[in-house]
Design a protein around this motif. Structure first.
Motif, short mmCIF file in Angstrom:
data_model
loop_
_atom_site.label_atom_id
_atom_site.label_comp_id
_atom_site.label_asym_id
_atom_site.label_seq_id
_atom_site.Cartn_x
_atom_site.Cartn_y
_atom_site.Cartn_z
N GLU A 76 0.81 -1.22 0.00
CA GLU A 76 0.00 0.00 0.00
C GLU A 76 0.84 1.27 0.00
OE1 GLU A 76 -3.65 1.66 -0.51
OE2 GLU A 76 -3.14 -0.46 -0.47
N PHE A 132 0.70 3.01 -3.12
CA PHE A 132 -0.63 3.36 -3.61
C PHE A 132 -1.29 4.42 -2.74
CE2 PHE A 132 0.31 -0.80 -5.29
CZ PHE A 132 -0.04 -0.67 -6.62
N GLU A 160 -4.71 7.13 -3.26
CA GLU A 160 -5.76 6.56 -4.12
C GLU A 160 -7.11 7.16 -3.78
OE1 GLU A 160 -9.12 4.04 -4.82
OE2 GLU A 160 -8.08 3.97 -2.91
N ARG A 186 -2.26 -5.58 -6.70
CA ARG A 186 -2.83 -4.45 -5.96
C ARG A 186 -3.26 -3.36 -6.93
NH1 ARG A 186 -2.59 -2.79 -0.44
NH2 ARG A 186 -2.63 -5.03 -0.18
N ASP A 187 -2.46 -3.12 -7.96
CA ASP A 187 -2.79 -2.10 -8.95
C ASP A 187 -4.10 -2.44 -9.66
OD1 ASP A 187 -2.11 0.32 -10.42
OD2 ASP A 187 -1.61 -0.96 -12.11
N LYS A 226 -6.97 -1.72 -7.28
CA LYS A 226 -7.19 -0.28 -7.18
C LYS A 226 -7.84 0.25 -8.45
CE LYS A 226 -5.20 0.47 -3.19
NZ LYS A 226 -5.89 1.06 -2.05
#
Length: 196
Positions: free
Chosen positions: A53, A56, A59, A117-118, A121
């Motif tokens: 995270e 990121f 976000e 994770r991308d 998201k």
């Protein structure tokens, strides 16, 4: 020691990026990231739930900004033009932070845990953009398709910008949406399927 939460967060993000590039994502611990940033590990977890995270962060701000830009787009625009308006505004954040954005995007591209994770998201952001389009009275089916297509064009432009920094992200984004329009303009009409 960083004096503010924002400064600690920025230093943690920079430290993580440096360590991931030096050692690899899997070989880097949150304790090492915290030490490189000059904070303790507890501070790391105050800002980020895990080591993925850390790349990121922001976000929620991006989601809110995109939804606001979709809402603020001029009346009378087609859904993809609304999205282009919103993505051009959001793209400025990436351009302003290129020293962080470029290696971050490269790292995500070659690290499976970060790509996962991308993708999560991206799905969340895509749904938020679709919802913002629905609020502009774009029909549900078209809002979802426009959001997914627009997000793909945005990612395509971001990768082109990494590969060719001689042009701005905005220029790559305009080209991606022009290409998208060209693809759809040249598409053959849907075939009528016989009923079964």
């Amino acid at each position: 020691m960083p004096r503010s939460g924002a400064e600690a967060r920025r230093r943690l993000q920079q430290a993580a990026l440096e360590l991931y590039r030096e050692r690899g994502f899997d070989q880097t611990t949150t304790a090492e990231i915290a030490a490189r940033a000059g904070v303790n590990e507890r501070t790391f977890f105050r800002h980020f739930p895990d080591k993925r995270e850390v790349l990121f962060g922001g976000e929620a701000d991006l989601r809110a900004a995109l939804m606001q830009e979709v809402a603020d787009a001029p009346d009378g625009l087609q859904p993809l033009d609304v999205l282009l308006h919103a993505f051009r505004k959001a793209g400025r954040v990436l351009e302003e932070n290129r020293p962080f954005s470029e290696p971050r995007l490269e790292l995500i591209g070659k690290t499976p845990a970060l790509r996962e994770r991308d993708l999560a998201k991206a799905a969340f952001l895509t749904e938020a953009v679709a919802e913002a389009l629905r609020r502009r009275d774009v029909p549900d089916r078209l809002a979802g398709l426009a959001a997914q297509t627009g997000w793909a064009a945005f990612h395509h432009a971001a990768q082109a910008w990494i590969d060719d920094p001689s042009q701005s992200l905005d220029a790559h984004l305009l080209q991606a949406f022009d290409d998208l329009r060209a693809l759809s303009a040249n598409a053959p009409p849907a075939q009528v399927r016989p009923e079964s």
